[in-house]
Design an enzyme around this catalytic site. Structure first.
Site, short mmCIF file in Angstrom:
data_model
loop_
_atom_site.label_atom_id
_atom_site.label_comp_id
_atom_site.label_asym_id
_atom_site.label_seq_id
_atom_site.Cartn_x
_atom_site.Cartn_y
_atom_site.Cartn_z
N SER A 253 -0.31 -3.33 -5.87
CA SER A 253 0.13 -2.72 -7.11
C SER A 253 1.65 -2.69 -7.13
O SER A 253 2.30 -3.08 -6.16
CB SER A 253 -0.42 -1.30 -7.22
OG SER A 253 0.21 -0.50 -6.25
N LYS A 254 2.16 -2.19 -8.25
CA LYS A 254 3.62 -2.20 -8.46
C LYS A 254 4.41 -1.63 -7.29
O LYS A 254 5.51 -2.08 -7.02
CB LYS A 254 3.95 -1.41 -9.73
CG LYS A 254 3.67 -2.22 -10.98
CD LYS A 254 4.68 -1.88 -12.07
CE LYS A 254 4.51 -2.78 -13.27
NZ LYS A 254 3.38 -2.40 -14.13
N ARG A 255 3.81 -0.63 -6.61
CA ARG A 255 4.64 -0.04 -5.55
C ARG A 255 4.83 -0.99 -4.37
O ARG A 255 5.65 -0.76 -3.51
CB ARG A 255 4.10 1.33 -5.12
CG ARG A 255 2.82 1.35 -4.53
CD ARG A 255 2.14 2.69 -4.49
NE ARG A 255 0.78 2.40 -4.12
CZ ARG A 255 0.39 2.15 -2.90
NH1 ARG A 255 1.25 2.22 -1.90
NH2 ARG A 255 -0.85 1.83 -2.65
#
Ligand code: GLU
Length: 482
Positions: A253-255
């Site tokens: 994911s984005k993180r």
């Protein structure tokens, strides 16, 4: 495979194309190309609040950029359209009515609040949240009364005590107990079908033979099989591939950093490199080979050997692969791909001669990991942009180094101006005059001519710059080193 296989990629345009979804698209596409079947693109745009034409357009653009083409779908009319779910609402209604007449669904009048309450209650009792069937056995009168109050019903599918079993082409035998499912909504009160229902109707009507998607859909597949059975449809074959994970083994994911195809495109990853990387990620059909052309991947593709175990996304490896593609790419094509990055760096590409650009690109391609790296190298080819770094100047301040540059200057000044192959002659002459070789000979020349201590191969730099520019640069370096 007796009949031509038909597969589909069915994105919901609610965001950018995530690499995980791109991988799903790719696996379907590879499957269709390997078996000479058909690849359908279906847009699941029923969530009107979260989907948009703009996002759809971006997804299509990224698929095209990745060279994933579709045989039917947006812009490619076919016999099974429309290919946007929002244009198929009447079709879902027709099948809902079939289920109503078979008494396999019932209207549910529960409000959001009531459902949330039920959910919270089950969770507090440590039970699996599911619909407990409050509206299942309402009488006709009770229904009428609720409707009089202005309540509009959703429709729920009646889940009976049963088990669902199927053989997944990647994961083997799967078994789901219906006890934990609860009656699920297939049509919302606003006339929009729920995902599981629309997908079954569409996959059946579009004659999809193989559904290849992420393992996060496994429990949906169990619900969908119940619908196939009840509607009397033959279910397709299913294959659920693993998801792409970050380094910490949680879903990418984005993180974790960049996750969308557009981010990688903008960073300067070549489509062929991303395609190569995503196709082999978590798969074993490549037999350990890491650099494969699309044709090789299509030829060797095996669904059974695809994405079984969680695949860890390794951006460093993607960059490494990208560097390989940059080195072997067709020079003209590579130059075209680099143009937007060069323009972004502030250069007016129209005024630069293409032929000259090709030689610049040829000189620097070995130094690039991604296309955006070009901005760190292009400046050295422009006399007005070229600057000497501090470490280049300190090297040139050493007597021995300065002498090398002086000899370069001297040699060139006495060389006829239109001579070809100046590099070899200069090196030979300076080596003879100074008695130096290796780093001691090349580093000062590099420092003076490019202003840096590392960079592209000097012979190529000489070829691009030419005699006049190198004389000017040698002169300038001598001045700065004094
Ligand atoms: N629209 C669904 C999604 O994007 C499709 C899932 C499926 O392939 O059935 O997750």
């Amino acid at each position: 495979m007796s009949k031509k296989p038909r597969v589909r990629f069915a994105p919901s345009p609610t965001g950018e194309l995530h690499v995980g979804n791109a991988r799903t698209a790719l696996l379907n596409w590879l499957f269709s190309r390997h078996y000479r079947g058909e690849f359908v693109l279906r847009i699941e745009d029923t969530d009107r609040e979260r989907t948009s034409k703009k996002l759809e357009g971006r997804i299509l653009k990224e698929l095209q950029w990745l060279h994933i083409d579709w045989d039917e779908g947006p812009g490619k009319p076919g016999a099974y359209g429309p290919y946007h779910q929002f244009e198929r609402l009447d079709i879902y209604k027709e099948y809902l009515n079939k289920l109503i007449s078979k008494d396999k669904v019932y209207p549910c009048y529960c409000t959001e609040e009531e459902l949330a309450e039920e959910r919270a209650k089950l969770l507090s009792m440590k039970q699996m949240p599911r619909y407990m069937g409050k509206c299942r056995n309402l009488t006709a009168r009770e229904r009428k009364e609720l409707e009089k109050k202005g309540r509009k019903p959703a429709y729920r599918f009646k889940v009976e005590k049963d088990v669902v079993m199927f053989k997944d082409l990647i994961r083997g035998n799967m078994r789901f107990d219906c006890d934990s499912m609860g009656d699920f909504i297939i049509m919302r009160s606003n006339g929009i079908p729920a995902y599981n229902f629309a997908v079954v109707v569409d996959d059946h009507l579009m004659e999809i033979s193989h559904v290849i998607r992420g393992e996060d859909h496994l429990s949906n597949t169990a619900l969908q099989i119940l619908l196939y059975r009840t509607l009397g449809f033959e279910p397709p074959s299913f294959a659920h591939h693993s998801l792409i994970l970050g380094k910490d083994r949680t879903k990418l994911s984005k993180r974790h950093g960049s996750v969308s195809v557009s981010e990688f495109r903008r960073k300067g990853i070549l489509p062929e490199a991303l395609l190569n990387y995503l196709s082999l990620l978590g798969s074993s059909f490549g037999e350990g080979k890491e650099v494969c052309s699309v044709d090789e991947i299509v030829r060797d593709f095996s669904l059974e050997r695809t994405g079984k175990s969680g695949a860890i996304f390794d951006e460093a490896k993607l960059n490494w692969l990208n560097g390989i593609y940059i080195r072997k790419y067709d020079l003209k094509e590579l130059t075209e791909q680099l143009m937007p990055f060069i323009t972004d760096a502030g250069y007016d590409c129209h005024s630069i001669k293409r032929e000259w650009m090709y030689s610049v690109v040829d000189a620097v391609r070995y130094n690039l990991t991604d296309l955006s790296d070009i901005i760190h190298y292009i400046d050295i080819f422009f006399d007005d942009q070229y600057k000497l770094s501090d470490d280049a100047i300190s090297l040139l301040k050493e007597d021995e180094a300065l002498d090398v540059v002086k000899q370069v200057y001297d040699t060139l000044i006495h060389m006829p101006s239109r001579r070809n192959g100046i590099y070899d002659s200069v090196i030979k002459a300076v080596r003879e005059k100074t008695g130096l070789r290796g780093r001691k000979l090349f580093m000062p020349i590099r420092a003076a001519v490019t202003g840096r201590l590392i960079g592209p191969e000097l012979d190529k730099v000489f070829a691009v710059l030419g005699r006049e520019s190198i004389i000017k640069r040698a002169e300038r370096a001598i001045e700065l080193a004094r």
